[in-house]
Design an enzyme around this catalytic site. Structure first.
Site, PDB file in Angstrom:
ATOM      1  N   ASP A  25      43.898  35.743  36.137  1.00 36.92           N
ATOM      2  CA  ASP A  25      43.638  37.096  36.624  1.00 36.92           C
ATOM      3  C   ASP A  25      44.746  37.448  37.607  1.00 36.92           C
ATOM      4  O   ASP A  25      44.738  37.005  38.750  1.00 36.92           O
ATOM      5  CB  ASP A  25      42.256  37.146  37.298  1.00 36.92           C
ATOM      6  CG  ASP A  25      41.996  38.465  38.021  1.00 36.92           C
ATOM      7  OD1 ASP A  25      42.669  39.461  37.706  1.00 36.92           O
ATOM      8  OD2 ASP A  25      41.114  38.483  38.909  1.00 36.92           O
ATOM      9  N   ASN A  36      46.607  42.391  42.423  1.00 37.47           N
ATOM     10  CA  ASN A  36      47.591  42.887  43.382  1.00 37.47           C
ATOM     11  C   ASN A  36      47.739  41.983  44.594  1.00 37.47           C
ATOM     12  O   ASN A  36      48.825  41.873  45.165  1.00 37.47           O
ATOM     13  CB  ASN A  36      47.190  44.289  43.850  1.00 37.47           C
ATOM     14  CG  ASN A  36      47.416  45.339  42.778  1.00 37.47           C
ATOM     15  OD1 ASN A  36      48.529  45.539  42.328  1.00 37.47           O
ATOM     16  ND2 ASN A  36      46.348  45.996  42.362  1.00 37.47           N
ATOM     17  N   LYS A  71      44.567  34.544  40.278  1.00 37.18           N
ATOM     18  CA  LYS A  71      43.488  33.557  40.174  1.00 37.18           C
ATOM     19  C   LYS A  71      43.580  32.864  38.820  1.00 37.18           C
ATOM     20  O   LYS A  71      43.774  33.516  37.798  1.00 37.18           O
ATOM     21  CB  LYS A  71      42.131  34.245  40.361  1.00 37.18           C
ATOM     22  CG  LYS A  71      41.955  34.785  41.778  1.00 37.18           C
ATOM     23  CD  LYS A  71      40.691  35.577  41.939  1.00 37.18           C
ATOM     24  CE  LYS A  71      40.811  36.994  41.436  1.00 37.18           C
ATOM     25  NZ  LYS A  71      41.733  37.822  42.230  1.00 37.18           N
ATOM     26  N   ALA A  94      43.504  46.229  33.790  1.00 37.62           N
ATOM     27  CA  ALA A  94      42.955  45.137  32.991  1.00 37.62           C
ATOM     28  C   ALA A  94      41.739  44.508  33.651  1.00 37.62           C
ATOM     29  O   ALA A  94      40.789  44.094  32.972  1.00 37.62           O
ATOM     30  CB  ALA A  94      44.031  44.078  32.754  1.00 37.62           C
ATOM     31  N   ASP A  95      41.754  44.433  34.982  1.00 38.94           N
ATOM     32  CA  ASP A  95      40.626  43.823  35.681  1.00 38.94           C
ATOM     33  C   ASP A  95      39.342  44.614  35.462  1.00 38.94           C
ATOM     34  O   ASP A  95      38.261  44.046  35.281  1.00 38.94           O
ATOM     35  CB  ASP A  95      40.924  43.700  37.174  1.00 38.94           C
ATOM     36  CG  ASP A  95      41.349  45.019  37.812  1.00 38.94           C
ATOM     37  OD1 ASP A  95      41.756  45.958  37.094  1.00 38.94           O
ATOM     38  OD2 ASP A  95      41.287  45.109  39.062  1.00 38.94           O
ATOM     39  N   THR A 103      35.987  47.328  72.533  1.00 44.73           N
ATOM     40  CA  THR A 103      36.868  47.744  71.440  1.00 44.73           C
ATOM     41  C   THR A 103      36.647  46.939  70.169  1.00 44.73           C
ATOM     42  O   THR A 103      36.552  47.497  69.068  1.00 44.73           O
ATOM     43  CB  THR A 103      38.340  47.641  71.879  1.00 44.73           C
ATOM     44  OG1 THR A 103      38.545  48.505  72.993  1.00 44.73           O
ATOM     45  CG2 THR A 103      39.278  48.042  70.754  1.00 44.73           C
TER      46      THR A 103
END
Length: 260
Positions: free
Chosen positions: A6, A9, A13, A110-111, A188
């Site tokens: 896989d 971006n 994997k 494709a994913d 914060t």
């Protein structure tokens, strides 16, 4: 055995799939379009051997890629180090095998196509597939397995990186749930955690509600990607979490290939 790849971006994997379609090992490495086939091999072959496998155990390679510039080196990895020609998802003999009912079928990632294939194998009826990656995608899969469209939102990590890079006084923080359900932070860091986590939960809840209303039929929500369990653990958003949905879709793509 099948080596399912896989090529995303953020990460590439790899999964070793047995003859019954089960994933027996999995590894990942950061996506880098400059990484050569030799570099992939040094890393991957060692990992195979550490788990008791040899290169010869890999008899087929299938790649689902959303990074065209990285594809060549993965194909060379297959031919040079495993002695097989890599099959590319969406091309013969591993065409998607599902209807892509969108205006630009060739532009679909494709994913997302292999996620649809895997989701159809898991659930009957309509499905919403939410994938947490570089982007967060929401996809509608019909009861017949057709891909019917979806939407794309900025991924959680990208949102956090943009906040850190654009605001000089804000620190870099990890993606994690705040210590309580309160949405009023007292410092914060807690305010950033609340904004990222509960803000993203609210977006997901809102998108799911809008999708269900538009679909107008009973629908199951399936989530995948590294952050899916984190959101499910504290917000209970999905009907099921399938971290390996994409790799399972690639394995199914190979099992259902033309001429098999």
């Amino acid at each position: 055995m099948l080596l399912a790849i896989d090529n995303g971006n953020t990460n590439v994997k790899f999964a070793l799939v047995d003859d019954a379609g089960g994933i027996v090992q999995r590894w990942r490495i950061a996506t880098d379009i400059k990484r050569t086939a030799d570099e992939y091999a040094v890393w991957l072959v060692q990992l195979l051997e550490m788990e008791g496998y040899a290169r010869e155990d890999v008899t087929a390679v299938v790649i689902a890629s959303v990074v065209p510039r990285a594809l060549h080196n993965l194909q060379e990895l297959a031919s040079k180090y495993f002695g097989v020609e890599a099959l590319i998802g969406g091309r013969a003999p591993v065409e998607w095998g599902i209807a892509l009912k969108v205006d630009e079928p060739r532009a679909l990632g494709a994913d997302r196509a292999v996620n649809a294939i895997a989701a159809q194998a898991l659930e009957a009826g309509d499905k919403i597939v939410i994938s947490f990656g570089t982007a967060t995608t929401f996809d509608h899969i019909g009861a017949d397995g057709a891909y019917l469209g979806g939407s794309i939102a900025t991924g959680v990590s990208l949102s956090l990186d943009a906040l850190y890079n654009a605001a000089a006084m804000l620190p870099r923080i990890a993606i994690e749930p705040p210590p309580s359900d309160s949405v009023i932070g007292r410092d914060t860091v807690s305010q950033m955690q609340i904004g990222i986590y509960w803000g993203y939960v609210s977006m997901i809840e809102g998108m799911i509600a809008r999708l269900k209303k538009e679909i107008g039929r009973p629908v199951k929500v399936i989530a995948t990607g590294g952050l899916a369990p984190l959101f499910q653990m504290h917000a209970d958003l999905f009907d099921r979490v399938e971290p390996e949905l994409t790799l399972r879709g690639i394995a199914l793509l190979y099992a259902n290939r033309a001429g098999a």
